[in-house]
Motif scaffolding. Structure first.
Motif, mmCIF file in Angstrom:
data_model
loop_
_atom_site.group_PDB
_atom_site.id
_atom_site.type_symbol
_atom_site.label_atom_id
_atom_site.label_comp_id
_atom_site.label_asym_id
_atom_site.label_seq_id
_atom_site.Cartn_x
_atom_site.Cartn_y
_atom_site.Cartn_z
ATOM 1 N N ASP A 1 0.892 -1.145 -0.266
ATOM 2 C CA ASP A 1 0.021 -0.098 -0.211
ATOM 3 C C ASP A 1 0.890 1.201 0.012
ATOM 4 O O ASP A 1 1.042 1.754 1.161
ATOM 5 C CB ASP A 1 -0.831 -0.025 0.981
ATOM 6 N N PRO A 2 1.384 1.749 -1.261
ATOM 7 C CA PRO A 2 2.277 2.692 -1.308
ATOM 8 C C PRO A 2 1.486 3.995 -0.812
ATOM 9 O O PRO A 2 2.407 5.095 -0.328
ATOM 10 C CB PRO A 2 2.767 2.951 -2.726
ATOM 11 N N LEU A 3 0.274 4.305 -0.686
ATOM 12 C CA LEU A 3 -0.264 5.591 -0.351
ATOM 13 C C LEU A 3 -1.027 5.169 0.944
ATOM 14 O O LEU A 3 -1.804 6.182 1.284
ATOM 15 C CB LEU A 3 -1.262 6.059 -1.510
ATOM 16 N N SER A 4 -0.656 4.336 1.803
ATOM 17 C CA SER A 4 -1.414 4.325 3.148
ATOM 18 C C SER A 4 -0.833 5.564 4.018
ATOM 19 O O SER A 4 -0.085 6.284 3.577
ATOM 20 C CB SER A 4 -0.756 3.232 3.943
ATOM 21 N N ARG A 5 -1.587 5.656 5.163
ATOM 22 C CA ARG A 5 -1.522 6.701 6.110
ATOM 23 C C ARG A 5 -0.010 6.807 6.539
ATOM 24 O O ARG A 5 0.422 7.600 7.004
ATOM 25 C CB ARG A 5 -2.502 6.870 7.113
ATOM 26 N N TRP A 6 0.383 5.344 6.774
ATOM 27 C CA TRP A 6 1.579 5.252 7.526
ATOM 28 C C TRP A 6 2.771 5.568 6.547
ATOM 29 O O TRP A 6 3.748 6.200 6.981
ATOM 30 C CB TRP A 6 1.757 3.692 7.761
#
Length: 364
Positions: free
Chosen positions: A134-139
């Motif tokens: 998930d390259p665009l996660s909040r993390w």
């Protein structure tokens, strides 16, 4: 062989996407684009880390990437971590000041808190986060790691492409000089042919062999290379960002699959979800099922392939993953419900599983 009409296919390699849907979500910046995720880490350690730097990697990780790094001369140690637990076994992570640690966000469903706490108590250790799933996660977007990377081609239909950035603004290596892109070109040809194959109302199996040969030979060439630049065509596709609609669709598919799976599967089923919740602002790679043993997993996989649902396994590990991680790797099956799938596909896959794979209840 005569042409025959078949069900819609789900999963397997991406086809060429054609015009990319708007609007786009921007990648973290500044960043460097490279050919593969393995190349991103290798480039970083060769050009930013001190000579002879040690990298600690999770025991549950893609074995071909581990082998590639070892062959490239990186000094590797493993620590115990796998997607069946919320955090690593910290007692096995014995990184010293000046060494590097790879942190993995398995399937995009972990949060940053535990790794941030560990990093805070080990300020001399360099942390590289892997946000491929998930390259665009909040993390990923609010990371405090020294470096982070993502193999973009796992979620974006491009033949190659990986992103490397520093959330803390540390120096980034220069992008490799553009050179031959033979592996990517073969994969590109396979993607275009696959797009034409899937667009046909009737398909001939010999046509599948043609694009599969391009895909597999291209992938072999890609994996054999080291400091790999991103291809010009993948750069054009990737550099502007990721379509919001693709991310929204994938998230909706995973949510609906988990809901219907828990609602529709018989109470005595021998298969369960690896996860059904994740942090806000995250979008899982795909749903993941846990079977009671490898034999049942493989029967399920064969049954789904028979229904034109091509399910990957993350990953086929050896005994070096440790007894728990190795055993778990034999029982996991990823269900391909990314942006290519819709609500009807979710229902179809749940129906196949409910009809064919029920038995004694197993808890993950």
């Amino acid at each position: 062989m005569a042409a025959s009409c078949v069900l819609k296919e789900l999963g397997s390699e991406f086809a060429w996407p054609g015009p990319v849907e708007q609007p786009l979500l921007a990648w973290p910046r500044p960043h460097v684009l490279l050919g593969l995720g393995r190349s991103a880490v290798l480039t970083l350690l060769r050009h930013v880390a001190p000579a002879g730097a040690t990298l600690h990697v999770p025991s549950f990780f893609c074995p071909s990437v581990i082998d590639f790094w070892r062959r490239s001369g990186i000094s590797l140690f493993t620590y115990s971590d796998h997607p069946g637990q919320a955090q690593p076994d910290w007692s096995t992570l014995n990184a010293r000041e000046g060494e590097w640690v790879l942190a993995m966000n398995y399937f995009g469903v972990r949060d940053a808190n535990r790794w941030n706490a560990w990093k805070g108590s080990h300020p001399g250790v360099q942390v590289i986060e892997d946000h491929t799933h998930d390259p665009l996660s909040r993390w990923a977007m609010h990371s405090t790691a020294d470096y982070a990377f993502a193999s973009l081609r796992k979620t974006f239909p491009a033949p190659d492409g990986a992103l490397l950035w520093s959330p803390l603004g540390k120096p980034l290596p220069c992008e490799p000089v553009c050179g031959p892109c033979h592996g990517s070109a073969l994969k590109l040809a396979g993607m275009i042919l696959k797009r034409e194959f899937l667009a046909g109302s009737c398909r001939r199996e010999p046509d599948r062999t043609v694009f599969r040969d391009f895909e597999t030979s291209g992938e072999s060439l890609l994996q054999s290379k080291g400091m790999l630049p991103v291809s010009p065509w993948s750069r054009v596709l990737l550099e502007s960002g990721y379509p919001l609609s693709w991310r929204t669709r994938r998230l909706s598919n995973v949510q609906e699959f988990c809901r219907r799976f828990e609602q529709d599967l018989p109470a005595n089923s021998r298969v369960s979800l690896l996860f059904s919740q994740w942090p806000e602002g995250h979008c899982p790679l795909n749903p993941v099922l846990v079977f009671c043993d490898e034999q049942q997993r493989e029967r399920a996989r064969a049954g789904l392939i028979g229904e034109r649902v091509f399910t990957p396994v993350h990953w086929q590990l050896g005994a070096g993953a440790g007894p728990v991680g190795y055993g778990l790797s034999k029982r996991l099956l990823t269900i391909p419900l990314d942006h290519r799938a819709g609500p009807a596909d979710v229902l179809r896959v749940v129906d196949v599983i409910c009809r064919k794979f029920s038995g004694t209840k197993h808890a993950a």
